[in-house]
Design an enzyme around this catalytic site. Structure first.
Site, PDB file in Angstrom:
ATOM      1  N   ASP A 240     102.167  24.344  15.702  1.00 50.73           N
ATOM      2  CA  ASP A 240     103.316  24.887  16.440  1.00 50.73           C
ATOM      3  C   ASP A 240     104.256  25.542  15.435  1.00 50.73           C
ATOM      4  OD1 ASP A 240     102.281  23.585  18.678  1.00 50.73           O
ATOM      5  OD2 ASP A 240     103.981  22.238  18.934  1.00 50.73           O
TER       6      ASP A 240
ATOM      7  N   HIS B 179     107.608  29.209  18.554  1.00 49.46           N
ATOM      8  CA  HIS B 179     107.051  28.714  19.823  1.00 49.46           C
ATOM      9  C   HIS B 179     108.161  28.326  20.803  1.00 49.46           C
ATOM     10  CE1 HIS B 179     104.614  26.528  22.633  1.00 49.46           C
ATOM     11  NE2 HIS B 179     104.884  25.336  22.184  1.00 49.46           N
TER      12      HIS B 179
ATOM     13  N   HIS C  87      96.115  22.004  16.694  1.00 44.87           N
ATOM     14  CA  HIS C  87      96.814  23.277  16.560  1.00 44.87           C
ATOM     15  C   HIS C  87      98.183  23.129  15.909  1.00 44.87           C
ATOM     16  CE1 HIS C  87      98.590  21.997  20.442  1.00 44.87           C
ATOM     17  NE2 HIS C  87      99.633  22.696  20.051  1.00 44.87           N
TER      18      HIS C  87
ATOM     19  N   TRP D 269      76.646  35.668  16.896  1.00 40.94           N
ATOM     20  CA  TRP D 269      78.093  35.535  16.924  1.00 40.94           C
ATOM     21  C   TRP D 269      78.592  35.453  18.360  1.00 40.94           C
ATOM     22  CZ3 TRP D 269      80.333  40.641  14.294  1.00 40.94           C
ATOM     23  CH2 TRP D 269      79.725  41.778  14.853  1.00 40.94           C
ATOM     24  N   ASN D 270      79.829  34.964  18.480  1.00 41.49           N
ATOM     25  CA  ASN D 270      80.441  34.761  19.790  1.00 41.49           C
ATOM     26  C   ASN D 270      81.824  35.387  19.812  1.00 41.49           C
ATOM     27  OD1 ASN D 270      78.362  32.767  20.688  1.00 41.49           O
ATOM     28  ND2 ASN D 270      79.249  31.562  19.023  1.00 41.49           N
TER      29      ASN D 270
ATOM     30  N   HIS E 146     110.077  19.568  20.004  1.00 35.09           N
ATOM     31  CA  HIS E 146     110.088  21.028  20.057  1.00 35.09           C
ATOM     32  C   HIS E 146     111.507  21.571  19.859  1.00 35.09           C
ATOM     33  CE1 HIS E 146     106.157  20.250  21.908  1.00 35.09           C
ATOM     34  NE2 HIS E 146     105.842  21.482  21.574  1.00 35.09           N
TER      35      HIS E 146
ATOM     36  N   HIS F  87      97.899  27.201  21.756  1.00 38.41           N
ATOM     37  CA  HIS F  87      98.170  25.770  21.591  1.00 38.41           C
ATOM     38  C   HIS F  87      97.031  24.957  22.195  1.00 38.41           C
ATOM     39  CE1 HIS F  87     102.312  26.544  20.122  1.00 38.41           C
ATOM     40  NE2 HIS F  87     102.004  27.697  20.683  1.00 38.41           N
TER      41      HIS F  87
HETATM   42 MN    MN Z   1     101.723  23.311  20.693  1.00 35.45          MN
END
Ligand code: MN
Length: 258
Positions: A77, A81, A75, A63-64, A209, A71
């Protein structure tokens, strides 16, 4: 208790009548991340560090740990945000109602326009022409802007010049149309962010946005394989990590398509 619709759906997924398309890019240290003007704090690249891999640190397990900005890569938003969406009680990754994480997709192909002009802006006229062919964009659906930008190499993908990035996106009036006249669920793109590269200079700046999140709607960035979806008829599942008060997150975006 069974439900015929769901049984039929899964039957058609397993026999291939409904195809599953992964609209997600891979996450690693080379995944392109949006750059901001230098006076602002930057978002770090994705980083993966091993915890153990079948060794003294963990003999039977691999595992990591990973870190990145919310973002990064493909991804989501969330409304929270942006300053215009910060006060919605259901506007962060943990408070968005789960039924809003599945939606029908309208795919607007502007790949030819974007190849010709990296600063191409989607307009409401273009959307109305699309509706004349494919039917109205219904409330509560996704609008996905296909630019084929995800097919570009890393440098051409971000496409920086001295005056900032040059990448396609929506115009201000396009975002006004989609939020007020069509009441969509959200707006998704193949570029690094939902706004055009030059959108810092728009009025208002960053309309995807400012207006989407200001109206409690979502964004999806760095999508890929939008060329594999029909203009209308696909359904996408886009469920961000349930980070408490998160502004977004990398996620797997899965499309079901005829
Ligand atoms: Mn974004």
């Amino acid at each position: 208790m069974t439900n015929e619709t769901l049984t039929k759906l899964m039957g058609e997924v397993s026999n291939g009548a409904i195809r599953v398309v992964d609209l997600t890019i891979s996450l690693d240290e080379n995944t392109p991340v949006i750059g901001l003007p230098e006076e602002f704090e930057q978002s770090p690249a994705f980083k993966l560090e091993q915890i153990s891999q079948f060794d003294d640190k963990g003999p039977a397990w691999y595992w990591n740990r990973f870190s990145c900005g919310e973002h990064t890569g493909t991804h989501f938003d969330a409304p929270g945000h942006w300053v215009t969406g910060k006060d919605y009680a259901d506007g962060c990754t943990d408070t968005i109602p789960p039924e809003k994480l599945i939606g029908a997709a309208n795919v607007i192909d502007v790949s030819a326009e974007s190849a010709e002009n990296p600063d191409y802006l989607l307009t409401s006229d273009k959307l109305k022409n699309w509706e004349a062919d494919h039917g109205k964009i219904e409330p509560g659906t996704w609008v996905l802007m296909r630019t084929d930008w995800s097919k570009r190499g890393p440098e051409d993908f971000l496409n920086y010049a001295e005056d900032g990035p040059h990448t396609p996106g929506p115009s201000v009036e396009c975002m006004e149309f989609l939020t007020t006249e069509r009441d969509i669920l959200g707006f998704g793109v193949e570029t690094v962010g939902t706004d055009a590269g030059q959108a810092f200079a728009f009025e208002p700046a960053f309309p995807a946005h400012t207006l989407m999140h200001g109206n409690n709607k979502f964004g999806l960035a760095s999508l890929t394989k939008l060329d594999q979806l029909p203009p209308k008829g696909a359904v996408i599942v886009a469920a961000p990590l349930k980070i408490t008060h998160g502004s977004g997150s990398p996620l797997r975006v899965i499309a079901l398509t005829p």
